[in-house]
Design an enzyme around this catalytic site. Structure first.
Site, PDB file in Angstrom:
ATOM      1  N   LYS A  47       2.886 -23.298   4.761  1.00 14.69           N
ATOM      2  CA  LYS A  47       2.386 -23.752   3.478  1.00 14.69           C
ATOM      3  C   LYS A  47       2.144 -22.575   2.538  1.00 14.69           C
ATOM      4  CE  LYS A  47      -0.284 -27.084   6.097  1.00 14.69           C
ATOM      5  NZ  LYS A  47      -1.603 -27.258   6.700  1.00 14.69           N
ATOM      6  N   GLY A  48       2.195 -21.380   3.100  1.00 11.43           N
ATOM      7  CA  GLY A  48       1.799 -20.184   2.346  1.00 11.43           C
ATOM      8  C   GLY A  48       2.583 -19.937   1.072  1.00 11.43           C
ATOM      9  N   GLU A 103       8.603 -16.324   0.856  1.00 12.69           N
ATOM     10  CA  GLU A 103       7.473 -16.200   1.774  1.00 12.69           C
ATOM     11  C   GLU A 103       6.250 -15.644   1.051  1.00 12.69           C
ATOM     12  OE1 GLU A 103       5.795 -16.753   4.225  1.00 12.69           O
ATOM     13  OE2 GLU A 103       6.735 -16.430   6.168  1.00 12.69           O
ATOM     14  N   ASP A 104       5.104 -15.879   1.637  1.00 14.07           N
ATOM     15  CA  ASP A 104       3.876 -15.345   1.068  1.00 14.07           C
ATOM     16  C   ASP A 104       3.656 -13.894   1.484  1.00 14.07           C
ATOM     17  OD1 ASP A 104       3.511 -16.074   3.719  1.00 14.07           O
ATOM     18  OD2 ASP A 104       1.679 -17.213   3.391  1.00 14.07           O
ATOM     19  N   ASP A 107       4.373  -9.412   7.479  1.00 17.83           N
ATOM     20  CA  ASP A 107       3.430  -8.581   8.240  1.00 17.83           C
ATOM     21  C   ASP A 107       4.191  -7.873   9.356  1.00 17.83           C
ATOM     22  OD1 ASP A 107       1.221  -7.434   9.384  1.00 17.83           O
ATOM     23  OD2 ASP A 107       0.193  -9.287   9.864  1.00 17.83           O
ATOM     24  N   PHE A 156      -6.983  -8.327   6.005  1.00 18.86           N
ATOM     25  CA  PHE A 156      -6.739  -9.759   5.963  1.00 18.86           C
ATOM     26  C   PHE A 156      -6.996 -10.272   4.551  1.00 18.86           C
ATOM     27  CE2 PHE A 156      -7.192 -14.269   6.615  1.00 18.86           C
ATOM     28  CZ  PHE A 156      -6.110 -14.521   7.452  1.00 18.86           C
ATOM     29  N   ASP A 163      -4.216 -18.552   3.505  1.00 13.43           N
ATOM     30  CA  ASP A 163      -5.454 -19.220   3.895  1.00 13.43           C
ATOM     31  C   ASP A 163      -6.230 -18.481   4.972  1.00 13.43           C
ATOM     32  OD1 ASP A 163      -3.480 -19.865   5.989  1.00 13.43           O
ATOM     33  OD2 ASP A 163      -5.090 -21.127   6.781  1.00 13.43           O
TER      34      ASP A 163
END
Ligand code: XMP
Ligand code: MG
Length: 183
Positions: A47-48, A103-104, A107, A156, A163
Site C-alpha cells: 500500500k506504500g 515504490e515508496d 531499503d 524508520f 506506515d
C-alpha cells in the site's frame, strides 16, 4: 491527535510536502522525456506507493496505464527476507510492456529485486524502478532504481504512504517516527 512534527509522535520532518511535490514534478518530466514514443505502464506496490502513484501520475503529461500489486516479504520482525509472496496480482498482462515499478522506499532491495525479476519473467519488455526514498543499505544490493526521490539516513520513517502499524500513511510529509513509540 496532533500530527505535526512536535516530537510527540513525529520526531522531525525529513522531507517536507513541498520538497516531495517539487521532486516528483522533476522526476515526472524526466520520465516523460525518457519514455517519449514508448509505451508506459506504472505498477504501484500496495500500500506504500499509493501517494506516489497518485501524485506522480498526475504530473505525467502523457498517457499511462496503471496497475497494482500487493506483496509481502516473509522474515523475522521488520527485516525483509527476500522470500516474497503475492497478495494481489496484476489485473493485466504485461507481455511486451514497458513497466515502471512505483515504490515508496528502497531499503535492502530484496523486495524490488524479486519484483523486477518476477515482472521480467512474465515477458515485460523493460522494467525500471521509481522509488520515493532510498536508504543507505540499498547501496549493498544490485537493485538499480532509475528514479530516486530522496536518499535518506537509515532511520524508520513514516508518512506519504509509509506506515507504522498501518498508521501515518496519510501524512503529506515524511517524518522520523519518535523512538518511544516502537522501542
Ligand atoms: P526492502 O526489501 O528494500 O523492503 O528491504 C522495503 C520495504 O521495507 C519497508 N520499510 C519501511 N517501511 N518505514 C516504513 O514504513 C521505513 O523506514 C522502512 N524501511 C523499510 C517497506 O515496507 C518497504 O516496502
Ligand atoms: Mg513498500
Amino acid at each position: 491527535m496532533d500530527l505535526s512534527a512536535d516530537g510527540k509522535e513525529i520526531e522531525k520532518i525529513i522531507v517536507s510536502q513541498e520538497q516531495i511535490q517539487s521532486r516528483l514534478k522533476e522526476l515526472a518530466a524526466q520520465i516523460v522525456k525518457d519514455y517519449e514514443g514508448r509505451d508506459l505502464i506504472l505498477i504501484g506496490v500496495l500500500k506504500g506507493a499509493i501517494m506516489a502513484m497518485a501524485d506522480l501520475s498526475r504530473y505525467l503529461q502523457r498517457h499511462v496505464d496503471m496497475d497494482w500489486m500487493a506483496v509481502t516479504s516473509y522474515g523475522a520482525g521488520t527485516k525483509s527476507s527476500g522470500v516474497v509472496r503475492i497478495l494481489k496480482d496484476l489485473d493485466n498482462d504485461i507481455l511486451g510492456r514497458e513497466v515502471l515499478i512505483v515504490e515508496d522506499i528502497l531499503d535492502t532491495g530484496l523486495t524490488l529485486s524479486w519484483l523486477t525479476e518476477n515482472l521480467l519473467s512474465r515477458g515485460a519488455k523493460s522494467v525500471s524502478v521509481f522509488t520515493v526514498l532510498r536508504k543507505p543499505d540499498a547501496a549493498t544490493v544490485k537493485v538499480e532504481a532509475k528514479y530516486v526521490g530522496f536518499d535518506i539516513p537509515s532511520e524508520f520513517v513514516v508518512g506519504y504512504g509509509l506506515d507504522f502499524n498501518q498508521k501515518y500513511r496519510n501524512l503529506p510529509f515524511i517524518g522520523v517516527l519518535a523512538k518511544h513509540l516502537y522501542s
